[in-house]
Design a protein around this motif. Sequence first.
Motif, PDB file in Angstrom:
ATOM      1  N   LEU A  16      22.167   7.721   8.581  1.00  0.00           N
ATOM      2  CA  LEU A  16      21.776   8.768   9.539  1.00  0.00           C
ATOM      3  C   LEU A  16      21.247  10.010   8.830  1.00  0.00           C
ATOM      4  CD1 LEU A  16      24.668   8.475  12.129  1.00  0.00           C
ATOM      5  CD2 LEU A  16      22.308   7.685  12.361  1.00  0.00           C
ATOM      6  N   VAL A  17      21.886  10.397   7.735  1.00  0.00           N
ATOM      7  CA  VAL A  17      21.422  11.563   6.987  1.00  0.00           C
ATOM      8  C   VAL A  17      20.061  11.279   6.364  1.00  0.00           C
ATOM      9  CG1 VAL A  17      21.916  13.036   4.989  1.00  0.00           C
ATOM     10  CG2 VAL A  17      23.740  12.449   6.587  1.00  0.00           C
ATOM     11  N   ASP A  18      19.850  10.077   5.842  1.00  0.00           N
ATOM     12  CA  ASP A  18      18.548   9.715   5.275  1.00  0.00           C
ATOM     13  C   ASP A  18      17.452   9.763   6.332  1.00  0.00           C
ATOM     14  OD1 ASP A  18      19.779   9.365   2.859  1.00  0.00           O
ATOM     15  OD2 ASP A  18      19.772   7.171   2.951  1.00  0.00           O
ATOM     16  N   ILE A  19      17.725   9.221   7.508  1.00  0.00           N
ATOM     17  CA  ILE A  19      16.748   9.252   8.603  1.00  0.00           C
ATOM     18  C   ILE A  19      16.452  10.689   9.001  1.00  0.00           C
ATOM     19  CG2 ILE A  19      16.400   8.669  11.035  1.00  0.00           C
ATOM     20  CD1 ILE A  19      17.935   6.044  10.443  1.00  0.00           C
ATOM     21  N   LEU A  20      17.478  11.527   9.057  1.00  0.00           N
ATOM     22  CA  LEU A  20      17.289  12.939   9.402  1.00  0.00           C
ATOM     23  C   LEU A  20      16.403  13.637   8.370  1.00  0.00           C
ATOM     24  CD1 LEU A  20      18.074  15.280  11.306  1.00  0.00           C
ATOM     25  CD2 LEU A  20      19.976  15.727   9.744  1.00  0.00           C
ATOM     26  N   PHE A  21      16.641  13.371   7.084  1.00  0.00           N
ATOM     27  CA  PHE A  21      15.811  13.971   6.041  1.00  0.00           C
ATOM     28  C   PHE A  21      14.356  13.512   6.160  1.00  0.00           C
ATOM     29  CE2 PHE A  21      19.620  15.384   3.941  1.00  0.00           C
ATOM     30  CZ  PHE A  21      19.206  16.476   3.196  1.00  0.00           C
ATOM     31  N   PHE A  22      14.133  12.220   6.384  1.00  0.00           N
ATOM     32  CA  PHE A  22      12.770  11.721   6.550  1.00  0.00           C
ATOM     33  C   PHE A  22      12.091  12.384   7.751  1.00  0.00           C
ATOM     34  CE2 PHE A  22      13.493   8.126   3.679  1.00  0.00           C
ATOM     35  CZ  PHE A  22      12.243   8.027   3.109  1.00  0.00           C
ATOM     36  N   PHE A  23      12.792  12.464   8.869  1.00  0.00           N
ATOM     37  CA  PHE A  23      12.208  13.062  10.071  1.00  0.00           C
ATOM     38  C   PHE A  23      11.890  14.536   9.856  1.00  0.00           C
ATOM     39  CE2 PHE A  23      12.670  15.445  14.021  1.00  0.00           C
ATOM     40  CZ  PHE A  23      11.622  14.904  14.734  1.00  0.00           C
ATOM     41  N   LEU A  24      12.824  15.293   9.270  1.00  0.00           N
ATOM     42  CA  LEU A  24      12.590  16.722   9.064  1.00  0.00           C
ATOM     43  C   LEU A  24      11.458  16.981   8.072  1.00  0.00           C
ATOM     44  CD1 LEU A  24      16.234  18.100   9.045  1.00  0.00           C
ATOM     45  CD2 LEU A  24      14.528  18.278  10.861  1.00  0.00           C
ATOM     46  N   ALA A  25      11.383  16.186   7.014  1.00  0.00           N
ATOM     47  CA  ALA A  25      10.289  16.356   6.051  1.00  0.00           C
ATOM     48  C   ALA A  25       8.946  16.008   6.692  1.00  0.00           C
ATOM     49  CB  ALA A  25      10.532  15.484   4.822  1.00  0.00           C
ATOM     50  N   SER A  26       8.902  14.942   7.488  1.00  0.00           N
ATOM     51  CA  SER A  26       7.668  14.553   8.169  1.00  0.00           C
ATOM     52  C   SER A  26       7.262  15.607   9.186  1.00  0.00           C
ATOM     53  CB  SER A  26       7.848  13.208   8.868  1.00  0.00           C
ATOM     54  OG  SER A  26       8.192  12.230   7.932  1.00  0.00           O
ATOM     55  N   ALA A  27       8.226  16.143   9.915  1.00  0.00           N
ATOM     56  CA  ALA A  27       7.934  17.190  10.899  1.00  0.00           C
ATOM     57  C   ALA A  27       7.446  18.457  10.207  1.00  0.00           C
ATOM     58  CB  ALA A  27       9.169  17.477  11.744  1.00  0.00           C
ATOM     59  N   ALA A  28       7.995  18.782   9.035  1.00  0.00           N
ATOM     60  CA  ALA A  28       7.540  19.960   8.295  1.00  0.00           C
ATOM     61  C   ALA A  28       6.094  19.783   7.834  1.00  0.00           C
ATOM     62  CB  ALA A  28       8.456  20.222   7.104  1.00  0.00           C
ATOM     63  N   CYS A  29       5.756  18.589   7.352  1.00  0.00           N
ATOM     64  CA  CYS A  29       4.371  18.318   6.946  1.00  0.00           C
ATOM     65  C   CYS A  29       3.429  18.404   8.139  1.00  0.00           C
ATOM     66  CB  CYS A  29       4.270  16.941   6.296  1.00  0.00           C
ATOM     67  SG  CYS A  29       5.118  16.799   4.727  1.00  0.00           S
ATOM     68  N   ALA A  30       3.842  17.830   9.255  1.00  0.00           N
ATOM     69  CA  ALA A  30       3.012  17.865  10.463  1.00  0.00           C
ATOM     70  C   ALA A  30       2.845  19.293  10.968  1.00  0.00           C
ATOM     71  CB  ALA A  30       3.635  16.989  11.550  1.00  0.00           C
ATOM     72  N   TYR A  31       3.910  20.084  10.916  1.00  0.00           N
ATOM     73  CA  TYR A  31       3.837  21.484  11.345  1.00  0.00           C
ATOM     74  C   TYR A  31       2.833  22.243  10.487  1.00  0.00           C
ATOM     75  CZ  TYR A  31       5.125  26.285  12.313  1.00  0.00           C
ATOM     76  OH  TYR A  31       5.071  27.606  12.654  1.00  0.00           O
ATOM     77  N   TYR A  32       2.893  22.012   9.175  1.00  0.00           N
ATOM     78  CA  TYR A  32       1.984  22.709   8.263  1.00  0.00           C
ATOM     79  C   TYR A  32       0.531  22.392   8.592  1.00  0.00           C
ATOM     80  CZ  TYR A  32      -0.431  24.003   3.981  1.00  0.00           C
ATOM     81  OH  TYR A  32      -1.312  24.541   3.097  1.00  0.00           O
ATOM     82  N   PHE A  33       0.210  21.114   8.781  1.00  0.00           N
ATOM     83  CA  PHE A  33      -1.177  20.747   9.038  1.00  0.00           C
ATOM     84  C   PHE A  33      -1.617  21.066  10.466  1.00  0.00           C
ATOM     85  CE2 PHE A  33      -0.976  18.363   5.131  1.00  0.00           C
ATOM     86  CZ  PHE A  33      -2.263  18.485   4.658  1.00  0.00           C
ATOM     87  N   TYR A  34      -0.750  20.905  11.439  1.00  0.00           N
ATOM     88  CA  TYR A  34      -1.172  21.072  12.833  1.00  0.00           C
ATOM     89  C   TYR A  34      -1.136  22.530  13.284  1.00  0.00           C
ATOM     90  CZ  TYR A  34      -1.792  20.158  17.773  1.00  0.00           C
ATOM     91  OH  TYR A  34      -2.284  20.159  19.053  1.00  0.00           O
ATOM     92  N   TYR A  35      -0.061  23.251  12.964  1.00  0.00           N
ATOM     93  CA  TYR A  35       0.059  24.625  13.451  1.00  0.00           C
ATOM     94  C   TYR A  35      -0.407  25.662  12.437  1.00  0.00           C
ATOM     95  CZ  TYR A  35       2.693  22.806  17.373  1.00  0.00           C
ATOM     96  OH  TYR A  35       3.058  22.131  18.508  1.00  0.00           O
TER      97      TYR A  35
END
Length: 114
Positions: A16-35
């Motif tokens: 669960l912690v690994d999945i959370l880290f993957f999701f948060l890192a992916s969301a941070a990358c998406a936030y950087y490029f999209y917003y």
Amino acid sequence: MLFTPLAAPSEPWTILVDILFFFLASAACAYYFYYYKRRDLLGKFWGSTLVAGIGALIVFATLQTYIRDIIMWLMSPKIGSTQLSNVNLVAIFLGGFIALYIMNRINHNKERRD
């Protein structure tokens, strides 16, 4: 009360912690490029989060050990068992780039006229 550390290899929380880290890192990358960079991406924020997650999984599965070896060498450069330096190269490069970035911003991000 029994203390259970998160992300211990034998604990069920690890996945669960690994999945959370993957999701948060992916969301941070998406936030950087999209917003922040304001790029028009397929699927907007959530689509770019999914694409970033897939890219993170591909690189994680194929290059994880090589990247870890490079970072560990940069933190403590050695050849074989001979220590070349006691300097953490990651820290000094990060400090140098941050100082140059601040100097560039103070100079109003001007381009050179050669």
